[in-house]
Design an enzyme around this catalytic site. Structure first.
Site, short mmCIF file in Angstrom:
data_model
loop_
_atom_site.label_atom_id
_atom_site.label_comp_id
_atom_site.label_asym_id
_atom_site.label_seq_id
_atom_site.Cartn_x
_atom_site.Cartn_y
_atom_site.Cartn_z
N ASP A 16 0.92 -1.33 0.17
CA ASP A 16 0.07 -0.16 -0.09
C ASP A 16 0.87 1.46 -0.01
O ASP A 16 1.75 1.47 1.03
CB ASP A 16 -0.92 0.12 1.22
CG ASP A 16 -2.00 1.18 1.16
OD1 ASP A 16 -2.96 0.91 0.36
OD2 ASP A 16 -1.61 2.26 1.78
N ASP A 110 -3.72 2.23 -5.60
CA ASP A 110 -2.44 2.44 -4.59
C ASP A 110 -2.14 0.97 -3.90
O ASP A 110 -1.34 1.01 -3.06
CB ASP A 110 -2.27 3.72 -3.68
CG ASP A 110 -3.19 3.44 -2.43
OD1 ASP A 110 -4.06 2.76 -2.34
OD2 ASP A 110 -2.65 3.76 -1.41
N GLU A 111 -2.88 0.00 -4.02
CA GLU A 111 -2.92 -1.09 -3.17
C GLU A 111 -3.14 -2.41 -3.79
O GLU A 111 -4.07 -2.65 -4.62
CB GLU A 111 -3.84 -0.77 -2.08
CG GLU A 111 -4.28 -1.51 -1.11
CD GLU A 111 -5.21 -1.15 -0.13
OE1 GLU A 111 -6.05 -1.73 0.70
OE2 GLU A 111 -5.62 0.05 -0.32
#
Ligand code: DCP
Ligand code: CA
Ligand code: CA
Length: 371
Positions: A16, A110-111
């Site tokens: 993340d 983002d993860e």
């Protein structure tokens, strides 16, 4: 040992990015570095999408009304979002992930979860893979990421949050149950403020408290979530990491309580659908070349109109322009419109192996592979 470790445990990494939108803005504009910034919203209105770590010191958080954020931190700098920049970083980090595994499940830009059990590069250790990924992300994007390494998704995700920012946390199979026992209940995925409050009334504050409950009691109070909570509190989670299915299209539609008749009403309704669908497209980091407008009249007669570009649509502006043009082509409408919808299709596969991955079995487990 957790009960799902009869075989060689899987090795799962959750990655993340740290203060994602805010970090990208600080990277691209040196004047913002070291300063409290909020991406999204403005001094007067809207909500904060992302807060830099400097802003968090003042208590500024994602989803907080801008006005509140401003009150907590008067010198807060509001920066408009640049989704194209975030998508570009998302593509870069996925390129890095693919060097180590093809089993990647994105959760947002983002993860992602990675099952690195197959160890494509023969690195020999999941922790080492996580470190290499973090290092390559920093070198290639100038941004920091945090990673959790564990034997299942539930723990890997919590672990990635444990040492944020720029952190790494490894929870080995034999450490899992103790790790979970010590967690405040709020850290469990799916336990929101209201569930946490109900648990508090039952005297459940930590993973250990939860583990002490009978399954029956959990079922009585938490219904469908009971089995998940029962297993999670024991550090057990069998969910595999799933590469996203190749979707054929991404879209959305709205049915209106009152039929839309005027050009103006239709144009403004379409703008809302553009926002809705574009947000979904952003979230999936999807790229496609065909936009289709769907329109259902009050008599349920339905029409569609489509337009394709030679290559992928470049951004929200182009998507909106195509959608608007499709609508203009059917105006004025002969009778009321009860439903409007938009889809993006002709999607690019995110990775060549994605299609194969959907049917693939779990990757082979290497014998000499450490956490
Ligand atoms: N985001 C958003 N609205 C929210 C939450 C998040 O638009 N309510 C966007 C902005 C974030 C990005 O998604 O930068 C990633 O969300 P995260 O929850 O991962 O938060 P951050 O990356 O900002 O911070 P952290 O370092 O805590 O992960
Ligand atoms: Ca993040
Ligand atoms: Ca995130």
């Amino acid at each position: 040992m957790p009960e799902d470790s009869s075989e060689t445990p899987r090795k799962i990494i959750h990655i993340d990015m740290d203060a994602f939108f805010a970090s990208v803005e600080q990277r691209d504009n040196p004047a913002l570095r070291g300063k409290p910034i909020a991406v999204g919203g403005s001094a007067e209105r809207g909500v904060v999408a992302a807060a830099s770590y400097e802003a968090r010191v003042f208590g500024v958080r994602s989803a907080m009304p801008s006005v509140t954020a401003r009150r907590r931190c008067p010198q807060l700098i509001f920066v408009p979002p640049r989704f194209e920049a975030y998508r570009a970083v998302s593509r870069q980090i996925h390129d890095i992930f693919r060097r180590f595994t093809s089993v990647i499940e994105p959760l947002s830009l983002d993860e992602a979860y990675l099952d690195v059990s197959e160890d494509l590069q023969s690195v020999g250790s999941a922790t080492r893979i996580a470190q290499l990924i973090r290092q390559q992300i920093l070198e290639e994007t100038g941004l920091t990421a945090s990673a959790g390494v564990s034997y299942n998704k539930f723990i890997a995700k919590i672990a990635s949050d444990q040492n944020k920012p720029d952190g790494l946390c490894v929870v080995r199979p034999e450490q899992g149950p103790a790790f979970v026992a010590g967690l405040p209940i709020r850290r469990f995925h799916g336990v929101g403020p209201r569930t946490a409050e109900r648990m508090a009334r039952l005297g459940i504050h930590t993973g250990a408290d939860l583990r002490a409950q009978e399954l029956e009691l959990l079922r009585e109070h938490f219904g469908k979530s009971a089995d998940y909570l029962y297993r999670a509190s024991r550090g057990i989670d069998f969910r595999p990491v799933r590469s996203e299915r190749i979707r054929k299209s991404i879209g959305g539609e709205r049915t209106y309580r009152e039929d839309l008749l005027t050009d103006e009403a239709l144009r403004s309704a379409l703008t809302a659908i553009i926002d809705l669908v574009w947000e979904r497209i952003e979230r999936q980091a999807a790229r496609g070349r065909t936009v289709t407008l769907k329109l259902k009249y009050s008599d349920f007669h339905q029409i569609t109109r489509a337009r394709s570009l030679p290559g992928a649509i470049s951004g929200r502006g182009e998507f909106a322009r195509l959608a608007d043009e499709l609508l203009e082509g059917v105006l004025p409408v002969p009778r009321g419109v009860r439903l409007l919808g938009l889809t993006l299709s002709g999607l690019e596969a995110r990775t060549p192996s994605d299609a194969a991955q959907n049917v693939a079995e779990a990757p082979p487990r290497q014998a000499h592979f450490e956490f």
